[in-house]
Design a protein around this motif. Sequence first.
Motif, PDB file in Angstrom:
ATOM      1  N   TYR A 131      30.168  37.007  30.489  1.00  0.00           N
ATOM      2  CA  TYR A 131      28.930  36.322  30.889  1.00  0.00           C
ATOM      3  C   TYR A 131      28.791  34.949  30.204  1.00  0.00           C
ATOM      4  CZ  TYR A 131      27.697  41.212  31.994  1.00  0.00           C
ATOM      5  OH  TYR A 131      27.686  42.504  32.451  1.00  0.00           O
ATOM      6  N   HIS A 157      34.113  32.792  32.460  1.00  0.00           N
ATOM      7  CA  HIS A 157      32.660  32.610  32.632  1.00  0.00           C
ATOM      8  C   HIS A 157      32.090  31.496  31.759  1.00  0.00           C
ATOM      9  CE1 HIS A 157      32.530  37.266  33.422  1.00  0.00           C
ATOM     10  NE2 HIS A 157      33.237  36.610  34.310  1.00  0.00           N
ATOM     11  N   TYR A 281      25.194  34.068  34.046  1.00  0.00           N
ATOM     12  CA  TYR A 281      24.805  35.390  34.571  1.00  0.00           C
ATOM     13  C   TYR A 281      23.491  35.811  33.929  1.00  0.00           C
ATOM     14  CZ  TYR A 281      29.609  35.724  36.282  1.00  0.00           C
ATOM     15  OH  TYR A 281      30.798  35.494  36.937  1.00  0.00           O
ATOM     16  N   PRO A 283      22.472  39.361  33.174  1.00  0.00           N
ATOM     17  CA  PRO A 283      22.603  40.814  33.172  1.00  0.00           C
ATOM     18  C   PRO A 283      21.397  41.495  32.526  1.00  0.00           C
ATOM     19  CG  PRO A 283      23.968  39.854  31.448  1.00  0.00           C
ATOM     20  CD  PRO A 283      23.325  38.703  32.182  1.00  0.00           C
ATOM     21  N   TYR A 311      28.179  43.923  37.766  1.00  0.00           N
ATOM     22  CA  TYR A 311      29.288  43.382  36.965  1.00  0.00           C
ATOM     23  C   TYR A 311      29.101  43.847  35.534  1.00  0.00           C
ATOM     24  CZ  TYR A 311      29.869  39.840  40.720  1.00  0.00           C
ATOM     25  OH  TYR A 311      30.063  39.192  41.900  1.00  0.00           O
ATOM     26  N   CYS A 343      23.506  42.654  37.233  1.00  0.00           N
ATOM     27  CA  CYS A 343      23.364  41.203  37.093  1.00  0.00           C
ATOM     28  C   CYS A 343      22.387  40.734  38.160  1.00  0.00           C
ATOM     29  CB  CYS A 343      24.726  40.510  37.257  1.00  0.00           C
ATOM     30  SG  CYS A 343      25.776  40.705  35.810  1.00  0.00           S
TER      31      CYS A 343
END
Length: 367
Positions: A131, A157, A281, A283, A311, A343
């Motif tokens: 992430y 990422h 991201y 999450p 994810y 996510c």
Amino acid sequence: MKPVTVTRPFLPPLEEFVEELRGIWERGWLTNHGPCHDEFENALAEYLGVQHLSLTCNGMIALQVGLHALRITGEVITTPYSFPATTHALHWNNCTPVFCDVKPDTANLDPSKVESLITPKTTAILPVHVYGTPCDVAALQRIADTHGLKLIYDAAHAFGVRVGETSVLNFGDLAILSLHATKVFTTAEGGALVTNDPMLQERAGHLKNFGFADEVTIVGPGTNGKMNELQAALGLVQLRHVDGAIAKRRKIATLYRERLSGLRGIGLLPEIEEVTSNFAYMPIFVDETYPLSRDELYDSLRSRGYFGRRYFYPLISEFPMYRDLPSAANLPVATRLSRGVICLPIYPGLGADDVERICEILRSTND
Ligand code: T4K
């Protein structure tokens, strides 16, 4: 209502891209180190604050080429909590993945669990900055140095992420980026390999071009991992706009955090003071104190048009081609995170009203 997906690519004004395309049309040079490629390669290295960067056609090929350039063989300690590409790259390079559990706060490889997995066959550690959250780079480097192992970061990422004043891509022997359509910065498909070692960059440069060192000299069993001119042209234009796109992501992430922090049964990633994030991201980790299971919440969001993604579920170590490895057996933290993660949508064009609505769904279920 139009479905709201986990991400949407940020795209620059079309006219700016068309202007770059005009040059490509005039030159008739489409790939193989054209002028857009070389200009973008330099501009990207400068933007990211890294010394040696080699563009590739995607992130997975960057990883395969990087592993090959470092001559990695035998066993490689890696995380099961990632996209399949991380482990598949090892498989394609004839290496054996050895799965190591992750830290409960960041979902990154847990350095305290690495050393017990080292055997005489271990040659490298392959962590992921999941992430975009940096791994514990100091601890991992200490382990690599102590045991004479290479350290390769999957930084797919982590575009633009900094630790203090330094790009996170500067840690380890090598790091790879993904510039896929779903990433913070995109060239549709694309990737890059970053290193502080000029010899390694040169070798990787040859390997991504079939092993050619010059017109008649082949120095290795290379592949075709080159980025083409159209991708590079898009990258050049994207670079002009990426700061604005990340600023929009920051606002969305801040709103999510304001609305969700303290909500029972919903865990968020930590905010780390010395880290400049890219907000790639969003999450959330649903635990057993939340009234719905992760999948019930996931379905409830979907039924209202909000298409988050799990994810990274299932874990890579649960895939049929890896699940019989001995190291696939004991990964309690990764398993728990993987069973709880969703996510949520985050991208520069996402409206605050959608974020409010998503958070409202999460909160109302919890009342
Ligand atoms: N290492 C790690 C840790 C990675 O996460 C990845 C890739 C890699 C290595 C390999 O890098 P690349 O070789 O891909 O450069 C996506 C991406 O395909 C993948 O690049 C990414 N990680 C992974 C986390 O996510 P999917 O299968 O979930 O993508 P998809 O097609 O379902 O797209 C998700 C959502 O994004 C869609 O619902 C809508 C939106 N979308 C997608 C595309 C492709 C768009 O709006 N436009 C688009 O063009 O894997």
